[in-house]
Design a protein around this motif. Structure first.
Motif, PDB file in Angstrom:
ATOM      1  N   ASN A  40      23.895  54.644  28.099  1.00  0.00           N
ATOM      2  CA  ASN A  40      22.746  55.435  28.534  1.00  0.00           C
ATOM      3  C   ASN A  40      22.478  55.154  30.011  1.00  0.00           C
ATOM      4  OD1 ASN A  40      20.494  57.036  28.582  1.00  0.00           O
ATOM      5  ND2 ASN A  40      19.177  55.595  27.489  1.00  0.00           N
ATOM      6  N   TYR A  41      23.143  55.909  30.848  1.00  0.00           N
ATOM      7  CA  TYR A  41      23.059  55.701  32.294  1.00  0.00           C
ATOM      8  C   TYR A  41      23.256  57.060  32.971  1.00  0.00           C
ATOM      9  CZ  TYR A  41      24.219  54.041  37.010  1.00  0.00           C
ATOM     10  OH  TYR A  41      24.249  53.823  38.364  1.00  0.00           O
ATOM     11  N   SER A  42      22.476  57.321  34.009  1.00  0.00           N
ATOM     12  CA  SER A  42      22.597  58.599  34.715  1.00  0.00           C
ATOM     13  C   SER A  42      22.323  58.422  36.202  1.00  0.00           C
ATOM     14  CB  SER A  42      21.638  59.639  34.128  1.00  0.00           C
ATOM     15  OG  SER A  42      20.292  59.270  34.371  1.00  0.00           O
ATOM     16  N   VAL A  43      22.908  59.313  36.979  1.00  0.00           N
ATOM     17  CA  VAL A  43      22.687  59.368  38.425  1.00  0.00           C
ATOM     18  C   VAL A  43      22.194  60.764  38.763  1.00  0.00           C
ATOM     19  CG1 VAL A  43      23.758  59.292  40.703  1.00  0.00           C
ATOM     20  CG2 VAL A  43      24.446  57.643  38.958  1.00  0.00           C
ATOM     21  N   ALA A  44      21.025  60.854  39.385  1.00  0.00           N
ATOM     22  CA  ALA A  44      20.493  62.122  39.877  1.00  0.00           C
ATOM     23  C   ALA A  44      20.616  62.117  41.395  1.00  0.00           C
ATOM     24  CB  ALA A  44      19.037  62.299  39.460  1.00  0.00           C
ATOM     25  N   PHE A  45      21.157  63.180  41.940  1.00  0.00           N
ATOM     26  CA  PHE A  45      21.353  63.222  43.389  1.00  0.00           C
ATOM     27  C   PHE A  45      21.280  64.661  43.884  1.00  0.00           C
ATOM     28  CE2 PHE A  45      25.508  63.811  41.544  1.00  0.00           C
ATOM     29  CZ  PHE A  45      26.166  64.702  42.375  1.00  0.00           C
ATOM     30  N   ASN A  46      21.113  64.790  45.178  1.00  0.00           N
ATOM     31  CA  ASN A  46      21.102  66.088  45.824  1.00  0.00           C
ATOM     32  C   ASN A  46      21.795  65.952  47.177  1.00  0.00           C
ATOM     33  OD1 ASN A  46      20.632  68.799  46.274  1.00  0.00           O
ATOM     34  ND2 ASN A  46      18.414  68.671  45.989  1.00  0.00           N
ATOM     35  N   ILE A  47      22.166  67.065  47.760  1.00  0.00           N
ATOM     36  CA  ILE A  47      22.871  67.069  49.036  1.00  0.00           C
ATOM     37  C   ILE A  47      22.036  67.837  50.053  1.00  0.00           C
ATOM     38  CG2 ILE A  47      24.979  67.799  50.240  1.00  0.00           C
ATOM     39  CD1 ILE A  47      26.435  67.477  47.563  1.00  0.00           C
ATOM     40  N   CYS A  48      21.703  67.183  51.135  1.00  0.00           N
ATOM     41  CA  CYS A  48      20.882  67.732  52.232  1.00  0.00           C
ATOM     42  C   CYS A  48      19.405  67.833  51.865  1.00  0.00           C
ATOM     43  CB  CYS A  48      21.378  69.104  52.695  1.00  0.00           C
ATOM     44  SG  CYS A  48      23.055  69.106  53.331  1.00  0.00           S
ATOM     45  N   GLU A  49      19.071  67.789  50.604  1.00  0.00           N
ATOM     46  CA  GLU A  49      17.676  67.834  50.151  1.00  0.00           C
ATOM     47  C   GLU A  49      17.368  66.572  49.364  1.00  0.00           C
ATOM     48  OE1 GLU A  49      15.375  70.236  50.517  1.00  0.00           O
ATOM     49  OE2 GLU A  49      16.495  71.985  51.245  1.00  0.00           O
ATOM     50  N   HIS A  50      16.108  66.174  49.349  1.00  0.00           N
ATOM     51  CA  HIS A  50      15.717  65.023  48.544  1.00  0.00           C
ATOM     52  C   HIS A  50      15.882  65.331  47.061  1.00  0.00           C
ATOM     53  CE1 HIS A  50      13.318  63.884  52.250  1.00  0.00           C
ATOM     54  NE2 HIS A  50      13.974  62.781  51.984  1.00  0.00           N
ATOM     55  N   SER A  51      16.118  64.295  46.289  1.00  0.00           N
ATOM     56  CA  SER A  51      16.245  64.469  44.838  1.00  0.00           C
ATOM     57  C   SER A  51      14.875  64.780  44.242  1.00  0.00           C
ATOM     58  CB  SER A  51      16.833  63.207  44.200  1.00  0.00           C
ATOM     59  OG  SER A  51      15.999  62.088  44.449  1.00  0.00           O
ATOM     60  N   GLN A  52      14.887  65.524  43.155  1.00  0.00           N
ATOM     61  CA  GLN A  52      13.641  65.882  42.477  1.00  0.00           C
ATOM     62  C   GLN A  52      13.161  64.770  41.559  1.00  0.00           C
ATOM     63  OE1 GLN A  52      11.879  68.842  42.928  1.00  0.00           O
ATOM     64  NE2 GLN A  52      13.291  69.206  44.612  1.00  0.00           N
ATOM     65  N   ARG A  53      14.101  64.041  40.954  1.00  0.00           N
ATOM     66  CA  ARG A  53      13.705  62.950  40.054  1.00  0.00           C
ATOM     67  C   ARG A  53      13.132  61.795  40.863  1.00  0.00           C
ATOM     68  NH1 ARG A  53      17.979  60.343  35.855  1.00  0.00           N
ATOM     69  NH2 ARG A  53      18.707  59.176  37.692  1.00  0.00           N
ATOM     70  N   ARG A  54      12.019  61.266  40.419  1.00  0.00           N
ATOM     71  CA  ARG A  54      11.341  60.186  41.130  1.00  0.00           C
ATOM     72  C   ARG A  54      11.375  58.902  40.303  1.00  0.00           C
ATOM     73  NH1 ARG A  54      11.975  63.281  44.508  1.00  0.00           N
ATOM     74  NH2 ARG A  54      10.456  64.498  45.699  1.00  0.00           N
ATOM     75  N   THR A  60       7.981  57.431  47.156  1.00  0.00           N
ATOM     76  CA  THR A  60       9.177  57.057  47.905  1.00  0.00           C
ATOM     77  C   THR A  60      10.274  58.080  47.648  1.00  0.00           C
ATOM     78  OG1 THR A  60       8.623  54.704  47.720  1.00  0.00           O
ATOM     79  CG2 THR A  60      10.889  55.263  48.304  1.00  0.00           C
ATOM     80  N   LEU A  61      10.651  58.796  48.681  1.00  0.00           N
ATOM     81  CA  LEU A  61      11.677  59.825  48.546  1.00  0.00           C
ATOM     82  C   LEU A  61      13.069  59.215  48.662  1.00  0.00           C
ATOM     83  CD1 LEU A  61      10.096  62.578  50.831  1.00  0.00           C
ATOM     84  CD2 LEU A  61       9.886  62.348  48.354  1.00  0.00           C
ATOM     85  N   ASP A  62      14.033  59.850  48.028  1.00  0.00           N
ATOM     86  CA  ASP A  62      15.428  59.460  48.167  1.00  0.00           C
ATOM     87  C   ASP A  62      16.306  60.689  47.959  1.00  0.00           C
ATOM     88  OD1 ASP A  62      15.891  59.897  45.387  1.00  0.00           O
ATOM     89  OD2 ASP A  62      15.256  57.866  44.927  1.00  0.00           O
ATOM     90  N   GLY A  78      18.196  55.765  51.050  1.00  0.00           N
ATOM     91  CA  GLY A  78      16.917  55.764  51.734  1.00  0.00           C
ATOM     92  C   GLY A  78      16.326  57.160  51.742  1.00  0.00           C
ATOM     93  N   SER A  79      15.209  57.312  52.428  1.00  0.00           N
ATOM     94  CA  SER A  79      14.512  58.599  52.457  1.00  0.00           C
ATOM     95  C   SER A  79      14.942  59.481  53.623  1.00  0.00           C
ATOM     96  CB  SER A  79      12.998  58.368  52.548  1.00  0.00           C
ATOM     97  OG  SER A  79      12.670  57.649  53.732  1.00  0.00           O
TER      98      SER A  79
END
Length: 311
Positions: A40-54, A60-62, A78-79
């Motif tokens: 049970n492991y997940s990675v949430a990410f986005n490209i050029c935009e901050h991720s929606q999952r907090r 704190t944005l990432d 980082g943010s």
């Protein structure tokens, strides 16, 4: 092969004389969610935009974060967009794609921080973006998970490495020639302005021809002797167009204006405006936080509809 890492300031980036645009990989309302099939492991990410999952510190944005089987959320970046480094997978073959490293995450151990390595393979025929979590990257520890993605948006939009290799290998010749022409124009350009129109028009049109040939037609492996031939042919074509500008000065001045405007616009964008992209991104999220009473909306890690198979 060793490649240079460049810092991201916007979706448009130059890598080893190749131009990439990752705008097509940016999601506006959701994240990429790569999940493990073994635990049970997940990675949430986005490209050029901050991720929606907090994570629990919602303000704190990432650009990437992970949630492990204990429900612990860790920032993988980082943010600031400048905390990401991008490099070619192979300097000799930019068409393979890029490696994007998300840095400045939370502390993982005494010696290293949490981070994310995103390998984006160039696939011109891909109709959709596919990605998956590399299970081996989290088998020993979860400090630096790796996600592998395939997309047409990881292909260079402009690539002229064969020509730039020629320029670098003949740097003294090219530089000396440009200095000589510049000095002659500075000294005699005002007196012989028609000749100046011919020279500048010829040079500008030759540059346009070279850009079209190497950017759209010639392969990465073009031999240097062939580059010499193409450069000479481009100069001859440019001279022909310059001769036309010499006989029709109004057209020549228009060509010089277009060429000069293109160069100035490119320089201004590269030096100033591309770096404003991240600042405007930060500002938009600050407005979003203010609209939500000082908090950015939290997204449950299991509520994302994106699977680890395709976008």
């Amino acid at each position: 092969m060793h490649t240079t890492e460049n810092t991201m300031h916007s979706c448009l980036i130059e890598l080893e004389k190749n131009i990439f645009n990752f705008e097509g990989l940016s999601l506006s309302e959701e994240d990429y969610l790569a999940e493990s099939e073994r635990k049970n492991y997940s990675v949430a990410f986005n490209i050029c935009e901050h991720s929606q999952r907090r994570c629990s510190d919602k303000q704190t944005l990432d650009f990437a974060n992970s949630v492990n089987e204990n429900g612990t959320c860790q920032h993988l970046s980082g943010s600031d967009l400048a905390h990401q480094q991008v490099s070619l997978q192979d300097q000799s073959y930019p068409e393979y794609g890029v490696v994007m490293k998300f840095k400045m995450g939370n502390a993982c151990t005494d010696k290293k921080d949490f981070s994310l390595q995103l390998q984006i393979n160039c696939d011109p025929a891909a109709s959709r973006t596919h990605y998956y979590l590399d299970e081996e990257s989290i088998a020993q520890d979860e400090c630096e998970p790796k996600v592998v993605m395939s997309s047409q948006h990881a292909c260079p939009i402009i690539a002229m490495p064969a020509f730039w290799r020629w320029v670098e290998s003949n740097a003294y010749f090219v530089g000396g020639l440009l200095v000589l022409v510049g000095a002659l124009l500075l000294q005699y350009g005002g007196k012989h302005y028609m000749a100046s129109i011919f020279i500048i028009s010829s040079f500008g049109q030759a540059c346009v021809v070279l850009s079209l040939i190497f950017g759209l037609l010639m392969p990465e492996s073009t031999p240097q002797f062939m580059v010499w031939g193409i450069v000479i042919a481009a100069l001859l074509i440019g001279s022909g167009l310059g001769y036309g500008a010499y006989h029709w000065p109004k057209a020549g001045i228009s060509l010089i204006g277009l060429f000069s405007g293109g160069i100035i616009g490119t320089l201004l964008y590269t030096i100033f405006f591309s770096k404003f992209g991240n600042q405007s991104l930060q500002h938009s999220y600050q407005q979003l936080q203010e609209a939500n009473g000082g908090e950015a909306p939290a997204v449950n890690s299991t509520a994302n509809d994106l699977s680890a198979s395709d976008q």
